[in-house]
Design a protein around this motif. Structure first.
Motif, PDB file in Angstrom:
ATOM      1  N   UNK A 269       0.832  -1.211   0.000  1.00  0.00           N
ATOM      2  CA  UNK A 269       0.000   0.000   0.000  1.00  0.00           C
ATOM      3  C   UNK A 269       0.865   1.258   0.000  1.00  0.00           C
ATOM      4  N   UNK A 270       1.874   1.304   0.865  1.00  0.00           N
ATOM      5  CA  UNK A 270       2.787   2.450   0.908  1.00  0.00           C
ATOM      6  C   UNK A 270       3.576   2.585  -0.379  1.00  0.00           C
ATOM      7  N   UNK A 271       3.984   1.470  -0.935  1.00  0.00           N
ATOM      8  CA  UNK A 271       4.735   1.457  -2.189  1.00  0.00           C
ATOM      9  C   UNK A 271       3.877   2.006  -3.324  1.00  0.00           C
ATOM     10  N   UNK A 272       2.665   1.483  -3.459  1.00  0.00           N
ATOM     11  CA  UNK A 272       1.763   1.924  -4.529  1.00  0.00           C
ATOM     12  C   UNK A 272       1.390   3.398  -4.376  1.00  0.00           C
TER      13      UNK A 272
ATOM     14  N   UNK B 174       5.836   2.977   9.118  1.00  0.00           N
ATOM     15  CA  UNK B 174       5.387   4.300   9.529  1.00  0.00           C
ATOM     16  C   UNK B 174       5.888   4.715  10.903  1.00  0.00           C
ATOM     17  N   UNK B 175       6.682   3.860  11.523  1.00  0.00           N
ATOM     18  CA  UNK B 175       7.234   4.177  12.834  1.00  0.00           C
ATOM     19  C   UNK B 175       8.585   4.865  12.716  1.00  0.00           C
ATOM     20  N   UNK B 176       9.435   4.699  13.730  1.00  0.00           N
ATOM     21  CA  UNK B 176      10.727   5.392  13.743  1.00  0.00           C
ATOM     22  C   UNK B 176      11.671   4.990  12.611  1.00  0.00           C
ATOM     23  N   UNK B 177      11.396   3.877  11.978  1.00  0.00           N
ATOM     24  CA  UNK B 177      12.247   3.418  10.878  1.00  0.00           C
ATOM     25  C   UNK B 177      11.664   3.774   9.512  1.00  0.00           C
ATOM     26  N   UNK B 178      10.679   4.655   9.487  1.00  0.00           N
ATOM     27  CA  UNK B 178      10.069   5.071   8.233  1.00  0.00           C
ATOM     28  C   UNK B 178       9.069   4.047   7.743  1.00  0.00           C
ATOM     29  N   UNK B 179       8.726   4.144   6.477  1.00  0.00           N
ATOM     30  CA  UNK B 179       7.818   3.188   5.849  1.00  0.00           C
ATOM     31  C   UNK B 179       8.601   2.504   4.731  1.00  0.00           C
ATOM     32  N   UNK B 180       8.926   1.257   4.944  1.00  0.00           N
ATOM     33  CA  UNK B 180       9.803   0.547   4.012  1.00  0.00           C
ATOM     34  C   UNK B 180       9.164   0.323   2.642  1.00  0.00           C
TER      35      UNK B 180
ATOM     36  N   UNK C 157      10.524   4.782  -3.691  1.00  0.00           N
ATOM     37  CA  UNK C 157      11.417   5.907  -3.977  1.00  0.00           C
ATOM     38  C   UNK C 157      12.755   5.394  -4.514  1.00  0.00           C
ATOM     39  N   UNK C 158      13.264   4.352  -3.906  1.00  0.00           N
ATOM     40  CA  UNK C 158      14.509   3.750  -4.381  1.00  0.00           C
ATOM     41  C   UNK C 158      14.347   3.271  -5.821  1.00  0.00           C
TER      42      UNK C 158
END
Length: 170
Positions: free
Chosen positions: A41-44, A141-147, A153-154
């Motif tokens: 979901x975050x990727x899309x 979505x926590x302290x390590x971002x959203x992978x 983005x990568x």
């Protein structure tokens, strides 16, 4: 500890060019479905926000099958007009009480690395390898971002890099 604040990944001018015409293929696993759903979901969302119009998802049973699916997809797309510009591997492997965790993690890591060395397009590693489920949610979505977002983005930055290399070298 790796945190998103230690990176310039989210700085668009650090490599993202116009990628609206990019063809992105996400290969995701069925295992740990709620976590992988959130990754996808975050990727899309990130890809869609950047106006990428061609996003395909392929689902495989587990992480070990990801490299095979990517290679098979690439081979099947050999004669298409619009071949993938980048693959994104998404999955979540959580440690259990047996050595199976190490074998799965090593296998998928080696497989994606091998694809990056043999395919003419990048393969982004978005497979979480964790000790427990809490660590997964900290990476959504926590302290390590959203992978999932970071994988997207990568992917776009790698498409931009590849296009830049083609433009700068005849």
């Amino acid at each position: 500890m790796a945190q998103v604040s230690n990176s310039n990944l989210y700085v668009d001018d650090a490599g993202i060019l116009d990628a609206q015409d990019a063809c992105v293929v996400i290969v995701r696993t069925e295992w740990n479905a709620a976590i992988v759903d959130a990754l996808e979901s975050g990727c899309r969302k990130t890809l869609t926000d950047r106006k990428v119009s061609s996003i395909t998802t392929v689902t495989v049973p587990g992480a070990v099958e990801i490299p095979f699916a990517i290679k098979a997809y690439w081979e099947s797309a050999k004669y298409w007009n619009h071949r993938p510009c980048v693959f994104i591997a998404l999955g979540c492997v959580i440690q259990g009480g047996t050595p199976h965790f190490e074998y799965v993690c090593q296998s998928v890591t080696d497989g994606v690395t091998q694809l990056n060395l043999t395919l003419p397009v990048p393969v982004i590693f978005g497979v979480l390898t964790l000790h427990n489920e809490q660590q997964a949610w900290e990476r959504l979505g926590g302290p390590h971002g959203h992978k999932g977002e970071e994988a997207a983005i990568t992917a776009l930055k790698m498409v931009a890099l590849q296009r830049q290399m083609r433009t700068n070298h005849p």
